[in-house]
Every structure is written in C-alpha cells, then in structure tokens.
Design an enzyme around this catalytic site. Structure first.
Site, PDB file in Angstrom:
ATOM      1  CD  GLU A  99      -7.531 -11.772  -6.252  1.00  0.00           C
ATOM      2  OE1 GLU A  99      -6.996 -11.290  -7.253  1.00  0.00           O
ATOM      3  OE2 GLU A  99      -7.233 -11.404  -5.089  1.00  0.00           O
ATOM      4  CG  HIS A 102      -9.052  -6.902  -3.688  1.00  0.00           C
ATOM      5  ND1 HIS A 102      -8.964  -5.789  -2.884  1.00  0.00           N
ATOM      6  CD2 HIS A 102      -7.986  -6.839  -4.520  1.00  0.00           C
ATOM      7  CE1 HIS A 102      -7.901  -5.083  -3.203  1.00  0.00           C
ATOM      8  NE2 HIS A 102      -7.294  -5.690  -4.208  1.00  0.00           N
ATOM      9  CG  HIS A 167      -1.550  -4.012  -6.543  1.00  0.00           C
ATOM     10  ND1 HIS A 167      -2.258  -3.335  -7.519  1.00  0.00           N
ATOM     11  CD2 HIS A 167      -2.480  -4.738  -5.865  1.00  0.00           C
ATOM     12  CE1 HIS A 167      -3.542  -3.637  -7.440  1.00  0.00           C
ATOM     13  NE2 HIS A 167      -3.707  -4.483  -6.433  1.00  0.00           N
ATOM     14  CG  HIS A 275       8.732  -2.627   8.885  1.00  0.00           C
ATOM     15  ND1 HIS A 275       8.218  -1.471   8.329  1.00  0.00           N
ATOM     16  CD2 HIS A 275       7.723  -3.143   9.653  1.00  0.00           C
ATOM     17  CE1 HIS A 275       6.981  -1.294   8.740  1.00  0.00           C
ATOM     18  NE2 HIS A 275       6.651  -2.289   9.542  1.00  0.00           N
ATOM     19  CG  HIS A 333       0.528  -3.059  11.732  1.00  0.00           C
ATOM     20  ND1 HIS A 333       0.849  -2.214  12.775  1.00  0.00           N
ATOM     21  CD2 HIS A 333       1.654  -3.149  10.975  1.00  0.00           C
ATOM     22  CE1 HIS A 333       2.095  -1.810  12.658  1.00  0.00           C
ATOM     23  NE2 HIS A 333       2.606  -2.361  11.567  1.00  0.00           N
TER      24      HIS A 333
END
Length: 369
Positions: A99, A102, A167, A275, A333
């Site tokens: 985290e 990032h 986000h 999706h 992906h």
C-alpha cells in the site's frame, strides 16, 4: 512532520526519472518528461490493480501515512499488533508495504506533473517554443489532486466499491490525458485526410471501452471475478439467476447490499455476467474498427496494437475464470485494459489531426531544458 517525510520520499523517487530526462541527449526534454510520466502512470495503474487484488488497500488503515508515520518500518509495532488481533485481516507488514509503495509512486508522479507545469508556464512567460498550452499540465495537476482525494476516501471509507471504482477511473483518465498530451507534442506521420471520416467511430470506440473498463472495475472492486465459474455459460446457464438491483446499487459498503445485508451471490453474478456479455460487444466493435483503420499508414501501428491487446485481454479474461483468478494473470488483465485505452486514445488523436490546416510539430525543435 511525517507528511513532509512522505513528500521527500516522493521527491526522491521522482528525481530518478527527472535526472534521466535531464542527462539524455534530447532536443525536447519536456516531451521526454511527458512520455516517461505516461509510462510511470501506466505502471502505477497496474500496481494499483496489484494492491487491490492482494487485498492491500487497507494495509495501512489511515492516510496519507501508515499509522501516522511515513513508513511501515516506523509503524512496525502497530502493524504487528493489528495483525496479531486479526491474523487473516487486511493489515500485515507485506500489505502495508504494498500500500505504501503505491502511495510513494503516486506522489512521485505528482512531482513529475508539477515539473511539467512549471516548465510549461516558464515557456509561456519567456515565449519559448513548447507546442502546448501550459493549461494542459495545469489540468493534469488538478486531476491528480482529485485522484489523491479519492485515494484517501478509498481508505477512510473502507474500500467502498463506488469510491474504489471512481479512483480507478480517475487514474485511467489521468493516463489517457497524459497519452493525449504526449501524442500532441510528438511529430505525427504524414496526414491522410480520409482518416478524418472515422472521428465519430473513434469516439464511439473510446466510449465503449471506457464503459467496459468501468464494468471491469465494478467486478474487481466487488470481488465478483469468480461469481461465474465456467465459460461460455455462467454457472451452467446462458442466463443464470441474477439480481441487478442490488448488484448495481452504487452507494453501499463493500460486501453489503443497499439494505446493509450481505450481498447475495445472484447480485455478484449479475455484475460478472454484465461485464462478460458487454465484452463481446466491445471486442467485436474494436476489432472491426482496428481492421478498418489498418489501411491508413498513419494509423496502422496503433490499430495493430489494439488487435493484439484485444486478443491478450480475451485470453487473460478467460484464464481468470478457468484458472481461478491467478494473481499475475489478473494484474495482466488490468494492465491490458490500460494499454488498450492508450492505443484507442492515440487513434482518436491521430484521426482528429487528419484534417487540412492542422499545424505540424517539427521532428526536431527547441524546448526549455
């Protein structure tokens, strides 16, 4: 105090690409800076997917630091205590580092965009040739501030799906805008006026792709990837039982429905099935669109890129189901969607420029160092 330390960490990371841009023999360092910022933003989007897929979004349950510090090293005692209370919970030393890395890289990109803004306004004031309005990087700076706000809400609102999805989409908006800016200040191939007739089709391709990415983000943030465990059917049926009302109710907590109850499997199936089904529409349209554009020399390379990435996206999406969502495959992906967005943005830009009277950027020019 720890906020200043965080800023210094972001600055130190940003100094590496800034130094590389400075020492490279290039007549337009601003252009190189924009391209490297675009590349790093793509990396950040992929690492953001890795953060989400490893359940590290709450590895540090406060923002912008980690337990009020600038590093998991310093917060080691608090992290260990939280992990001891809940060994299978969201907090661990590994997740905390994922985290915070990032966040560090997000701050570094912010520094790079600040540098772009300063260079662009300096060029405007001194009337130096830069071939771009300073309002472009200024708008990017505003966008990254908004992105930071949603990053904070992602943590403080405990991974609420609509916040996490927004986000993600803001991150991709930043990536796409950087890609457009990079294309804008890069010399273009020879113009082909007939390509301009495809402007509406190009915009449609972009709109379809953005909507599909948003659906994919909704799948990911609701952890609905394995809601359908077979292909091409879903749980043995072409149209399985689904709950669209609760599946697509936007304002709700993670894992809950609109009434505060645990979200049902039928709702997760609705998210996944939508999706997957819409992907058929997007793949068919993008493949047709890219094949049509291959006849234009100036559009052939990005069109080929679209075709290649579509194939990769199909294979990684399928293997997510068949192989039960392996981490590396899921990250690929996510990254493929971001790369596909860049290619479609590039096609839109080149098609938009395929009209008479469009000023051509020279292959070599002078820009502020």
């Amino acid at each position: 105090m720890f906020v200043l330390e965080l800023g210094l960490i972001g600055l130190c990371i940003a100094l590496l690409p800034l130094s590389w841009v400075w020492v490279k023999a290039d007549d337009n360092k601003f252009r190189k800076l924009v391209w490297i910022t675009t590349f790093m933003t793509l990396d950040l989007v992929m690492f953001g997917g890795f953060t989400r897929l490893t359940d590290s979004g709450l590895g540090c349950p406060d923002w912008p630091g980690c337990y009020g510090t600038s590093s998991p090293f310093i917060a080691h005692a608090q992290i260990a205590a939280a992990n001891a209370l809940m060994p299978t919970g969201p907090v661990s030393l590994t997740k905390a580092w994922i985290e915070m890395i990032h966040r560090y890289f997000a701050m570094a990109i912010g520094v790079l965009i600040i540098a772009q803004t300063a260079i662009a306004w300096r060029a405007r004031i001194k009337r130096l040739p830069l071939h771009v309005s300073p309002w472009w990087p200024t708008a990017l700076l505003g966008l990254i501030v908004v992105q930071g706000i949603f990053g904070a809400w992602t943590v403080t609102m405990k991974l609420q799906p609509i916040i996490v999805t927004t986000h993600l989409m803001l991150g991709l908006t930043l990536l796409g805008t950087l890609g457009w800016l990079a294309a804008r200040i890069t010399p273009l191939p020879a113009y082909e006026p007939e390509a301009g007739r495809w402007r509406v089709a190009a915009l449609a391709a972009l709109a379809l792709l953005v909507f599909q990415i948003a659906l994919g983000g909704w799948v990911s943030t609701n952890y609905a990837v394995l809601a359908c465990t077979d292909f091409p059917t879903c749980n043995g049926a072409w149209i399985p039982p689904m709950d669209f009302h609760h599946g697509f109710h936007l304002w709700r907590a993670l894992g809950m429905d609109a009434n505060g109850d645990v979200i049902t499997q039928d709702a997760l199936v609705a998210i996944h099935w939508t999706h997957r089904t819409f992907a058929l529409v997007v793949v068919a349209y993008l493949a047709w669109f890219a094949l049509k554009l291959r006849r234009f020399e100036s559009l052939r390379r990005p069109a080929n890129g679209v075709l290649i990435v579509i194939l990769i996206q199909f294979l990684t999406g399928l293997s997510n189901i068949v192989l039960q969502w392996p981490l590396a495959n899921a990250v690929a992906h996510n990254g493929g969607a971001a790369i596909l967005l860049l290619f479609v943005v590039m096609l839109n830009f080149r098609i938009a420029c395929s009209r008479p009277g469009r000023a051509v950027i020279p292959a070599r020019d002078t820009a502020p160092a």
